[in-house]
Design a protein around this motif. Structure first.
Motif, short mmCIF file in Angstrom:
data_model
loop_
_atom_site.label_atom_id
_atom_site.label_comp_id
_atom_site.label_asym_id
_atom_site.label_seq_id
_atom_site.Cartn_x
_atom_site.Cartn_y
_atom_site.Cartn_z
N VAL A 17 0.84 -1.21 0.00
CA VAL A 17 0.00 0.00 0.00
C VAL A 17 0.86 1.26 0.00
O VAL A 17 0.59 2.22 -0.72
N LEU A 18 1.94 1.25 0.80
CA LEU A 18 2.82 2.41 0.85
C LEU A 18 3.46 2.67 -0.51
O LEU A 18 3.51 3.82 -0.98
N CYS A 19 3.95 1.62 -1.16
CA CYS A 19 4.57 1.78 -2.48
C CYS A 19 3.56 2.27 -3.51
O CYS A 19 3.86 3.16 -4.32
N SER A 20 2.35 1.72 -3.48
CA SER A 20 1.32 2.12 -4.44
C SER A 20 0.92 3.58 -4.24
O SER A 20 0.74 4.34 -5.21
N THR A 21 0.77 3.99 -2.97
CA THR A 21 0.44 5.38 -2.67
C THR A 21 1.56 6.31 -3.11
O THR A 21 1.32 7.39 -3.69
N PHE A 22 2.78 5.90 -2.86
CA PHE A 22 3.97 6.66 -3.23
C PHE A 22 4.00 6.86 -4.75
O PHE A 22 4.22 7.97 -5.24
N VAL A 23 3.76 5.80 -5.50
CA VAL A 23 3.77 5.89 -6.97
C VAL A 23 2.66 6.81 -7.45
O VAL A 23 2.89 7.66 -8.33
N ALA A 24 1.46 6.68 -6.90
CA ALA A 24 0.34 7.53 -7.32
C ALA A 24 0.64 9.00 -7.06
O ALA A 24 0.35 9.87 -7.89
N PHE A 25 1.24 9.30 -5.91
CA PHE A 25 1.57 10.69 -5.57
C PHE A 25 2.53 11.28 -6.59
O PHE A 25 2.32 12.41 -7.08
N PHE A 26 3.55 10.54 -6.94
CA PHE A 26 4.55 11.10 -7.85
C PHE A 26 4.07 11.10 -9.30
O PHE A 26 4.56 11.91 -10.11
N LEU A 27 3.14 10.25 -9.65
CA LEU A 27 2.55 10.35 -10.98
C LEU A 27 1.80 11.67 -11.13
O LEU A 27 1.84 12.32 -12.19
N VAL A 28 1.12 12.08 -10.07
CA VAL A 28 0.44 13.38 -10.10
C VAL A 28 1.46 14.50 -10.22
O VAL A 28 1.25 15.48 -10.96
N GLN A 29 2.59 14.37 -9.54
CA GLN A 29 3.65 15.37 -9.66
C GLN A 29 4.16 15.46 -11.09
O GLN A 29 4.37 16.55 -11.63
N ILE A 30 4.35 14.31 -11.73
CA ILE A 30 4.87 14.29 -13.10
C ILE A 30 3.91 14.99 -14.05
O ILE A 30 4.34 15.64 -15.01
N LEU A 31 2.62 14.91 -13.78
CA LEU A 31 1.63 15.59 -14.63
C LEU A 31 1.82 17.10 -14.65
O LEU A 31 1.37 17.77 -15.58
N THR A 32 2.48 17.65 -13.63
CA THR A 32 2.67 19.10 -13.55
C THR A 32 3.95 19.56 -14.24
O THR A 32 4.19 20.77 -14.32
N PHE A 33 4.78 18.62 -14.72
CA PHE A 33 6.05 19.02 -15.34
C PHE A 33 5.78 19.75 -16.66
O PHE A 33 4.98 19.31 -17.47
N ASP A 34 6.49 20.85 -16.87
CA ASP A 34 6.39 21.59 -18.12
C ASP A 34 7.44 21.11 -19.11
O ASP A 34 8.22 20.20 -18.84
N TYR A 35 7.49 21.80 -20.26
CA TYR A 35 8.49 21.48 -21.26
C TYR A 35 9.86 22.00 -20.85
O TYR A 35 9.98 23.11 -20.30
N GLY A 36 10.88 21.23 -21.14
CA GLY A 36 12.24 21.73 -21.18
C GLY A 36 12.59 22.01 -22.63
O GLY A 36 11.73 22.00 -23.51
N ARG A 37 13.86 22.22 -22.90
CA ARG A 37 14.28 22.51 -24.28
C ARG A 37 13.99 21.33 -25.20
O ARG A 37 13.42 21.50 -26.29
N ASP A 38 14.35 20.12 -24.77
CA ASP A 38 14.14 18.96 -25.62
C ASP A 38 12.66 18.71 -25.87
O ASP A 38 12.24 18.40 -26.99
N GLN A 39 11.85 18.84 -24.83
CA GLN A 39 10.41 18.60 -24.99
C GLN A 39 9.80 19.60 -25.96
O GLN A 39 8.89 19.26 -26.73
N GLY A 40 10.30 20.84 -25.95
CA GLY A 40 9.84 21.83 -26.92
C GLY A 40 10.17 21.41 -28.34
O GLY A 40 9.36 21.60 -29.26
N ILE A 41 11.37 20.85 -28.53
CA ILE A 41 11.76 20.36 -29.85
C ILE A 41 10.81 19.26 -30.31
O ILE A 41 10.28 19.29 -31.44
N TYR A 42 10.60 18.28 -29.44
CA TYR A 42 9.74 17.15 -29.81
C TYR A 42 8.32 17.63 -30.13
O TYR A 42 7.67 17.10 -31.05
N ALA A 43 7.84 18.61 -29.37
CA ALA A 43 6.48 19.10 -29.58
C ALA A 43 6.34 19.79 -30.94
O ALA A 43 5.33 19.63 -31.63
N VAL A 44 7.35 20.56 -31.32
CA VAL A 44 7.29 21.27 -32.61
C VAL A 44 7.38 20.27 -33.76
O VAL A 44 6.67 20.40 -34.77
#
Length: 550
Positions: A17-44
């Motif tokens: 349960v602790l590991c599953s909760t931990f993973v779910a929490f950080f997946l939500v964090q990852i959803l908030t990540f913006d583009y860096g330089r490389d991500q901008g390239i891939y998006a274009v």
């Protein structure tokens, strides 16, 4: 000594349960990540694909084509936004986590190994933050796990061959082939796994290799190898046919087999291969998490408790990790995201070590259980994978969590969290806003290394060269400059954005920034002086507007 398969125990719910909760929490964090330089390239580049264009020919970059396809899929499914690719990334991670848990439960006696594996993988992934995630390796790692879990490595409990083994080897090869379209070295995983049954036939006196021995009712090693290789080739062949049908095969060849080798060669000049190999292995083992060396040490400490099947599985995982690390060393740049595909596999080894320790704690006493539950999170704090960004991982996580709880991340906070080194997210956004406010649909041209401005400004590029590394690099420079000028002549930009202080010696091979590179590019300099005048300036950017013809 062979470990008996452990029955389900209520106490195992605690780490699960602790590991599953931990993973779910950080997946939500990852959803908030913006583009860096490389991500901008891939998006274009993805935008160009969705609009009917092709990578390399219509939007230039030197990464393998798989990453552009994934960004295009995210764009089609979720729209032109930054969270779309993050949602796709989280879907891949969640699916990978399910595979890790199920595969570990089927192969390892300690049933919690998979939970610890995905928890470690997600922890390091989240600590890499916005720049080093949603990269080719991020998705390639998940595809590698899908291939590992699909491959029929072991006979069934009654010693028979798994159902439809050739189909499973083929599908495993397909997953590894798709991973190879993201990072070439990942494509060899399927063939490498099939070599284990071959080794079992040749080395019958090695007990743990016999765990891979194909049953008599199996398809045979050579047929399995052929099926895996055929599966690996299939997605690559489809990609080649796609480029050929679109008339872009020559452009892809020039970028991937002419330009990119020169880029890789930069890091090898004057370097000792043994030193590079040592650096790559040590950086992976100690540089990103204190849990990695501890977990591997625990695995070695309890190795005598592993069955032949478990030792064989650990060997298979170690071989795949070695393949990945060989690719990292071959690139010789050691960017954090280069290790991205390796952490799920590393998690399996580390997770097995911690699962064995958990079993010992359960057998010992409640005090040892409490020490485990409290001690592991504390050990996590000893080493963080985060590098180069302002604020610590804890501070950045708190900022994101507080903002999410209050209704979302303000633009100012997002820009601070997405700023690193010479990349200023706020400055990029201001320039993009100026271009957007200027109105019109005419193309613009960015002479710099920030193609995300095209995306944020919602303006088309006047050239295939969405950033200027090809014109600043020492190799193929003249050819790339001639093509750029032809593009600008055929499709004149309304605005030209010139960037300063963006020198990238590890990429271009010199310390000249974009502004300085204009000085030895007379054709571009003459065009700017003759037809453009300053219109806007912010931070390291100068925006020039086309002067109406008299």
């Amino acid at each position: 000594m062979t470990s008996p398969h452990l029955r389900a125990r209520p106490v195992d719910l605690i780490p699960a349960v602790l590991c599953s909760t931990f993973v779910a929490f950080f997946l939500v964090q990852i959803l908030t990540f913006d583009y860096g330089r490389d991500q901008g390239i891939y998006a274009v580049v993805a935008r160009s694909i969705v609009d009917g264009g092709m990578p390399y020919r219509d939007a230039w970059d030197f990464k393998p084509p798989g990453i552009f396809v994934l960004y295009a899929i995210a764009r089609v499914l979720f729209g032109a936004n930054e969270w779309g690719i993050r949602l796709l990334e989280c879907i891949f991670i969640a699916a990978m986590g399910i595979c890790l848990v199920r595969w570990a439960r089927a192969v390892f006696a300690p049933k919690l190994s998979g939970y610890f594996a995905i928890a470690l993988a997600v922890l390091i992934h989240a600590q890499l933050d916005f720049w080093h995630t949603a990269q080719p390796e991020s998705f390639g790692g998940a595809l590698t796990i899908f291939g590992l879990c699909t491959a029929p490595l072991f006979p069934t409990a009654d010693g028979r061959s798994p159902t439809r083994p050739l189909l499973r080897w083929f599908l495993a090869g397909v997953f590894f082939g798709m991973a190879g379209l993201l990072k070439p070295q990942l494509a060899f995983g399927g063939g490498l796994l099939v070599l284990l049954p071959c080794a079992a036939r040749l080395l019958r006196n090695v007990p743990f290799l016999q765990a891979f021995a194909m049953p008599k009712d199996g398809p045979g090693e050579w047929r399995a190898l052929f099926a895996a290789c055929l599966g690996t080739v299939a997605p690559v062949a489809l990609c080649v046919l796609w480029f050929a049908a679109k008339g872009a095969l020559k452009d892809a060849y020039e970028v991937l087999f002419v330009f990119t080798p020169h880029y890789t060669k930069l890091s090898w000049e004057g370097q000792n291969p043994l030193v590079l190999a040592y650096h790559g292995v040590v950086d992976w083992f100690t540089g990103y998490s204190a849990l990695v060396p501890l977990g591997v040490s625990l695995l070695l400490l309890f190795a005598h408790r592993l069955s032949s099947r478990e030792r064989g599985a650990a060997l298979a995982i170690s071989l795949l990790i070695s393949l990945h690390l060989a690719g990292v060393v071959a690139q010789a740049k050691f960017f954090s995201y280069h290790y991205g595909a390796t952490w799920p596999l590393t998690g399996l080894l580390v997770g097995l070590g911690f699962a064995l320790l958990w079993d010992q704690a359960v057998k010992a006493s409640r005090l040892w259980i409490a020490a485990f539950v409290v001690g592991i999170p504390l050990i996590c704090c000893a080493r963080s994978a985060i590098r180069g960004v302002p604020l610590s991982f804890y501070q950045r996580t708190m900022f994101r969590t507080q903002a999410l709880l209050s209704g979302g991340l303000p633009t100012e906070v997002r820009d601070v969290l997405a700023t690193v080194d010479d990349v200023n997210a706020s400055a990029n956004r201001q320039v993009a806003q100026f271009l957007r406010d200027a109105g019109g649909t005419r193309p613009v041209f960015i002479w710099g290394f920030e193609p995300v401005i095209y995306e944020w400004a919602n303006r088309p590029a006047s050239t295939r060269y969405i950033y200027n590394v090809p014109q600043r690099a020492a190799w193929l420079q003249q050819t790339m400059r001639e093509r750029l000028m032809a593009d600008l002549t055929a499709n004149p930009p309304e605005f030209i954005v010139i960037e300063r202080r963006d020198a990238l010696p590890s990429v271009t091979g010199n310390y000249v920034d974009s502004s300085g590179a204009i000085k030895d590019f007379p054709e571009l300099r003459e065009l700017i002086e003759r037809r453009y005048k300053p219109a806007f300036s912010h931070e390291d950017f100068m925006v020039l507007k086309e002067v109406p013809a008299p």
